[in-house]
Scaffold this motif. Structure first.
Motif, PDB file in Angstrom:
ATOM      1  N   ALA A  70       3.928   9.733   8.360  1.00  0.00           N
ATOM      2  CA  ALA A  70       4.142   9.347   6.958  1.00  0.00           C
ATOM      3  C   ALA A  70       3.150   8.290   6.490  1.00  0.00           C
ATOM      4  O   ALA A  70       2.811   8.235   5.303  1.00  0.00           O
ATOM      5  CB  ALA A  70       5.570   8.840   6.775  1.00  0.00           C
ATOM      6  N   VAL A  71       2.679   7.467   7.422  1.00  0.00           N
ATOM      7  CA  VAL A  71       1.745   6.402   7.048  1.00  0.00           C
ATOM      8  C   VAL A  71       0.483   6.985   6.412  1.00  0.00           C
ATOM      9  O   VAL A  71      -0.067   6.427   5.459  1.00  0.00           O
ATOM     10  CB  VAL A  71       1.383   5.555   8.291  1.00  0.00           C
ATOM     11  N   PHE A  72       0.033   8.146   6.926  1.00  0.00           N
ATOM     12  CA  PHE A  72      -1.234   8.719   6.462  1.00  0.00           C
ATOM     13  C   PHE A  72      -1.056   9.942   5.563  1.00  0.00           C
ATOM     14  O   PHE A  72      -2.016  10.391   4.946  1.00  0.00           O
ATOM     15  CB  PHE A  72      -2.090   9.112   7.673  1.00  0.00           C
ATOM     16  N   ALA A  73       0.162  10.477   5.494  1.00  0.00           N
ATOM     17  CA  ALA A  73       0.381  11.715   4.749  1.00  0.00           C
ATOM     18  C   ALA A  73       0.053  11.558   3.271  1.00  0.00           C
ATOM     19  O   ALA A  73      -0.452  12.491   2.633  1.00  0.00           O
ATOM     20  CB  ALA A  73       1.826  12.178   4.914  1.00  0.00           C
ATOM     21  N   GLY A  74       0.326  10.392   2.709  1.00  0.00           N
ATOM     22  CA  GLY A  74       0.068  10.176   1.288  1.00  0.00           C
ATOM     23  C   GLY A  74      -1.404  10.223   0.938  1.00  0.00           C
ATOM     24  O   GLY A  74      -1.782  10.719  -0.134  1.00  0.00           O
ATOM     25  N   ARG A 214      -7.469   1.781   4.617  1.00  0.00           N
ATOM     26  CA  ARG A 214      -6.591   0.615   4.440  1.00  0.00           C
ATOM     27  C   ARG A 214      -6.398   0.298   2.961  1.00  0.00           C
ATOM     28  O   ARG A 214      -5.298  -0.019   2.520  1.00  0.00           O
ATOM     29  CB  ARG A 214      -7.171  -0.596   5.175  1.00  0.00           C
ATOM     30  N   ARG A 215      -7.476   0.400   2.185  1.00  0.00           N
ATOM     31  CA  ARG A 215      -7.397   0.082   0.761  1.00  0.00           C
ATOM     32  C   ARG A 215      -6.507   1.082   0.022  1.00  0.00           C
ATOM     33  O   ARG A 215      -5.697   0.704  -0.822  1.00  0.00           O
ATOM     34  CB  ARG A 215      -8.795   0.064   0.154  1.00  0.00           C
ATOM     35  N   GLU A 216      -6.655   2.378   0.354  1.00  0.00           N
ATOM     36  CA  GLU A 216      -5.851   3.391  -0.325  1.00  0.00           C
ATOM     37  C   GLU A 216      -4.372   3.263   0.045  1.00  0.00           C
ATOM     38  O   GLU A 216      -3.494   3.430  -0.814  1.00  0.00           O
ATOM     39  CB  GLU A 216      -6.376   4.781   0.004  1.00  0.00           C
ATOM     40  N   LEU A 218      -2.962   0.491   0.908  1.00  0.00           N
ATOM     41  CA  LEU A 218      -2.505  -0.744   0.277  1.00  0.00           C
ATOM     42  C   LEU A 218      -2.189  -0.516  -1.200  1.00  0.00           C
ATOM     43  O   LEU A 218      -1.233  -1.086  -1.723  1.00  0.00           O
ATOM     44  CB  LEU A 218      -3.575  -1.829   0.429  1.00  0.00           C
ATOM     45  N   ASP A 219      -2.969   0.344  -1.870  1.00  0.00           N
ATOM     46  CA  ASP A 219      -2.697   0.646  -3.273  1.00  0.00           C
ATOM     47  C   ASP A 219      -1.288   1.210  -3.442  1.00  0.00           C
ATOM     48  O   ASP A 219      -0.550   0.821  -4.355  1.00  0.00           O
ATOM     49  CB  ASP A 219      -3.717   1.653  -3.813  1.00  0.00           C
ATOM     50  N   GLY A 220      -0.912   2.151  -2.568  1.00  0.00           N
ATOM     51  CA  GLY A 220       0.422   2.728  -2.646  1.00  0.00           C
ATOM     52  C   GLY A 220       1.501   1.716  -2.327  1.00  0.00           C
ATOM     53  O   GLY A 220       2.539   1.655  -2.999  1.00  0.00           O
ATOM     54  N   ALA A 221       1.253   0.897  -1.301  1.00  0.00           N
ATOM     55  CA  ALA A 221       2.247  -0.100  -0.907  1.00  0.00           C
ATOM     56  C   ALA A 221       2.454  -1.143  -1.998  1.00  0.00           C
ATOM     57  O   ALA A 221       3.593  -1.543  -2.288  1.00  0.00           O
ATOM     58  CB  ALA A 221       1.815  -0.771   0.397  1.00  0.00           C
ATOM     59  N   LEU A 222       1.358  -1.591  -2.610  1.00  0.00           N
ATOM     60  CA  LEU A 222       1.473  -2.618  -3.647  1.00  0.00           C
ATOM     61  C   LEU A 222       2.243  -2.106  -4.855  1.00  0.00           C
ATOM     62  O   LEU A 222       3.069  -2.828  -5.433  1.00  0.00           O
ATOM     63  CB  LEU A 222       0.080  -3.094  -4.074  1.00  0.00           C
TER      64      LEU A 222
END
Length: 411
Positions: A70-74, A214-216, A218-222
């Motif tokens: 799931a961490v990378f699926a998005g 990491r940036r992409e 982080l965009d989803g997490a933020l």
């Protein structure tokens, strides 16, 4: 009636939309096949080992694989063509599940289940993230809750037929044959998805590097954590899933071991209980319009919790079935509310990553919960475990009243 409601009511029926109808049909067929696997795989383990704890361990291992993926699926869902990604996932799962009946020709191969189920769970997580991101490309935003409700209702109807048929097939031809049906359903679903057209926002992206990944992410997490309602739902649902992730195994164990039910009886219980999902799925859109998001979500979680608390103490199959249906109905209402809100408020180009971060967080405690709940059922009995898990679910519903979820009335 609001202008938005009137507009939705005057729109053509969703089943008349060709792309939505094909997508809907393909996924419903796939769920019929999943019903075979949901009954057959745990019973294969129980047949070989007789242990509910090992059933729970298999569920937990598959859950870990899903969380890790799931961490990378998005990122995949936001970068790739979502239709092709869905097709590829269906084909991969068809091959994985087909390996089980082939291997079983040489006798039980328990180790293979610990390979196939985690691998299929990982691929399934990619599919689910892409699927969530694809729905806004099929329908207008004002009809997302309705679309999710219809999809969930038809899935539940298929879920009734799937376990029922699985019980018959398993009793007549063996559990491995039931798994083969699931493999075939994925192959047919992939073929149908080839005919679906999706609207997708194209965002030009550079080559993916580690820093870019990491940036992409982080965009989803933020976005998720800066949205007060989505943040609250993520925390609350993570606790809820910890308490309920292993309940399917506990229910199968309770019916098959404590109540002396056969594989056909287990299939019957799971199939009829799915009627609760049908009812919940059909109720969610009008219920949300009438009383608002917060009351609908919290109430549904409370209903699910009360049903779970009671299911372990009843001693008849009809009573277990009725309570399981109430639980699944509550879960359906809460899940569709949460999913629809996330699709409505998240920009399309971020939807895959936001969904990915949500599910990675949401499922993080699930595998541990499955192991704990199934171990507890074997060590201390089903009634105690269900009472504790159900009580915890009710506390989750009450805790939501102190969060922004309770103040969200958007229909």
């Amino acid at each position: 009636m609001t202008a938005r409601t009137a507009e939705a009511d005057s729109s053509p029926a969703l089943w008349r939309d060709r792309d939505f109808a094909v997508f809907w049909s393909a996924q419903t067929l796939s769920v019929v096949g999943d019903g075979f696997a949901s009954v057959a795989v745990p019973l294969l383990v129980l047949q070989v080992t007789g242990s509910v704890a090992l059933m729970g361990l298999l569920t937990a291992v598959a859950g870990v694989a899903a969380v890790a993926t799931a961490v990378f699926a998005g990122v995949l869902a936001d970068r790739a063509d979502r239709r092709r990604l869905l097709i590829g996932c269906d084909l991969a799962r068809a091959v994985l599940f087909a390996a089980v009946p082939v291997a079983w020709l040489w006798g039980p191969q328990l180790w293979l289940l610990y390979v196939v189920l985690p691998a299929s769970a990982a691929v399934g997580m990619i599919f689910r993230v892409a699927y969530v991101a694809a729905v806004p490309g099929l329908v207008d935003v004002r009809r997302i809750t309705e679309a999710n409700g219809k999809l969930s209702a038809s899935y539940a109807i298929a879920g009734i037929g799937g376990p029922l048929l699985a019980g018959v097939v398993a009793a007549s031809f063996g559990y491995a044959t039931a798994v083969a049906v699931n493999a075939a359903s994925f192959a047919v679903s992939a073929l149908a998805l080839c005919a679906v057209r999706l609207r997708q926002v194209r965002v030009e992206r550079t080559a993916l590097t580690l820093a870019g990944l990491r940036r992409e992410l982080l965009d989803g997490a933020l976005f998720l954590w800066h949205h007060p309602v989505l943040r609250s739902l993520t925390v609350l649902l993570s606790v809820f899933l910890f308490l309920t992730y292993g309940l399917d195994d506990v229910l199968i164990y309770h019916v098959g071991h404590n109540l002396g039910g056969s594989g056909r009886t287990v299939g019957l219980v799971l199939g009829l209980a799915a009627g609760g999902t049908v009812v919940g799925s059909l109720m969610v859109a009008p219920l949300r319009r009438r009383i608002g998001f917060g009351a609908t979500w919290s109430g549904s979680m409370a209903v699910a919790g009360v049903a779970v608390a009671a299911v372990g103490s009843v001693r008849t199959v009809p009573a277990v079935t009725a309570l399981a249906a109430a639980y699944l109905g509550g879960v359906a209402v809460g899940a569709i509310c949460s999913l629809s809100l996330r699709q409505e408020v998240t920009p399309n180009h971020l939807l895959g990553r936001v969904t990915s971060v949500f599910w990675a967080t949401h499922y993080a405690l699930g595998p541990l919960g499955a192991a704990v709940v199934t171990w507890g059922a074997e060590a201390y009995g089903v009634p105690l475990v269900c009472a504790v898990a159900g009580g915890g679910c009710v506390l989750v519903a009450l805790a939501a009243l102190a969060t922004p979820v309770a103040r969200t009335r958007s229909g």
